[in-house]
Design an enzyme around this catalytic site. Sequence first.
Site, PDB file in Angstrom:
ATOM      1  N   GLU A 101     -11.566  -0.216  -2.804  1.00  0.00           N
ATOM      2  CA  GLU A 101     -10.707   0.374  -1.765  1.00  0.00           C
ATOM      3  C   GLU A 101      -9.569   1.110  -2.462  1.00  0.00           C
ATOM      4  O   GLU A 101      -9.522   1.198  -3.689  1.00  0.00           O
ATOM      5  CB  GLU A 101     -10.157  -0.715  -0.823  1.00  0.00           C
ATOM      6  N   ASP A 134       0.823  -1.221   0.000  1.00  0.00           N
ATOM      7  CA  ASP A 134       0.000   0.000   0.000  1.00  0.00           C
ATOM      8  C   ASP A 134       0.855   1.268   0.000  1.00  0.00           C
ATOM      9  O   ASP A 134       0.639   2.173   0.825  1.00  0.00           O
ATOM     10  CB  ASP A 134      -0.910   0.035   1.244  1.00  0.00           C
TER      11      ASP A 134
HETATM   12  O1  FUB Z   1      -3.023  -3.610   3.610  1.00  0.00           O
HETATM   13  C1  FUB Z   1      -4.298  -3.877   4.123  1.00  0.00           C
HETATM   14  C2  FUB Z   1      -5.335  -3.583   3.112  1.00  0.00           C
HETATM   15  O2  FUB Z   1      -5.101  -4.366   1.947  1.00  0.00           O
HETATM   16  C3  FUB Z   1      -5.340  -2.171   2.601  1.00  0.00           C
HETATM   17  O3  FUB Z   1      -5.866  -1.232   3.490  1.00  0.00           O
HETATM   18  C4  FUB Z   1      -6.124  -2.388   1.371  1.00  0.00           C
HETATM   19  O4  FUB Z   1      -6.131  -1.302   0.488  1.00  0.00           O
HETATM   20  C5  FUB Z   1      -5.457  -3.618   0.800  1.00  0.00           C
HETATM   21  O5  FUB Z   1      -4.288  -3.315   0.089  1.00  0.00           O
END
Ligand code: FUB
Length: 344
Positions: free
Chosen positions: A244, A32
């Site tokens: 997301e 991320d």
């Molecule tokens: O790294 C945890 C979660 O996985 C992140 O918040 C999401 O965007 C995904 O990459």
Amino acid sequence: STESTTEADSFTHKDTISYLSQPLITDHFTADPSAHVFEDKIYIYPSHDIPSSAQEDDTGAQYDMKDYHVYSMDSPNGKVTDHGEVLHVADVAWATKQMWAPDAAEKNGKYYLYFPAKDKENIFRLGVAVSDDPAGPFEPQPAPMNGSFSIDPAVFEDRDGTHYIYWGGIWGGQLQKWRTGKYHSTGDSPFADEPADEEPAIAPKVAKLSGDMLEFGEKPKDILILDQAGEPIKAGDHDRRFFEAAWVHRHDDTYYFSYSTGDTHTISYATGDNPYGPFTYQGVVLAPVQGWTNHHSIVKVGDQWYIFYHDTQISGKNYLRNIKMAPLQHNPDGSIQTIIPMEK
Ligand code: FUB
């Protein structure tokens, strides 16, 4: 090292570029990556993945991160400096676990780290921590941002100096449980509380930040993502709906809202003429990477745009990821050339 090729592959996009990038960091698992140029260096604010004893499930319990490190580079693909642990969950009074994707912003020489974590009720909230140095360490605020919820904060500074925070993530990110404006959960399943396929998809959120950067400066608004006919993307349109990993960048006078489509694994993008949208779906920035999640940031370094992203090249495990970077090209008409990542 990073090499480019222009090999065709199974994706059919107007312009694609296949890219082979190597992990930027090999002694920790990182994911991320939110990258920014601060004080003439590239700073990267990633998640810090660790092996977990938590049972793997569809809410992402296996993404059990406990702290953040900050990294910097003097130039693209240069030597990476690890500035060490800059914030630990044990030092955040309101947080209990799952320090997921963070971002950072600067205002008047102070640096702000925005991060999601679960609170004592197992509800994701957004926190802020402050430093005088982009490399941290960061001092957390005692409480989460007032009225905050869900995951994946990303802060965009517009040309007038106004900062906007974007956030949200469905399934494990709990955004579907906030459709009434309050937390409403009909069960532990990450698929409960989703709209029907024909309803508009769940919207990511945006709010101006307060002048002190510590709170929402206005009531959060929905980000509307429209198809080319001007209709809202539907919940059942898993190839294009928001999942997301929101990110916003501006190129010329166009605002680009990019995000992960989750279970269809792309980073897609939509464009608009202001930071609130609406944004019109345009295509794919980054095709699926190795591993389930796809999460990125887009930053201009000098005259060149770059995408930072992750895959699972080193571990082969979805929750032990490694960050990478690759050049990103805007075409003269403003569209983005789709990057096809290659792993080996
Ligand atoms: O790294 C945890 C979660 O996985 C992140 O918040 C999401 O965007 C995904 O990459």
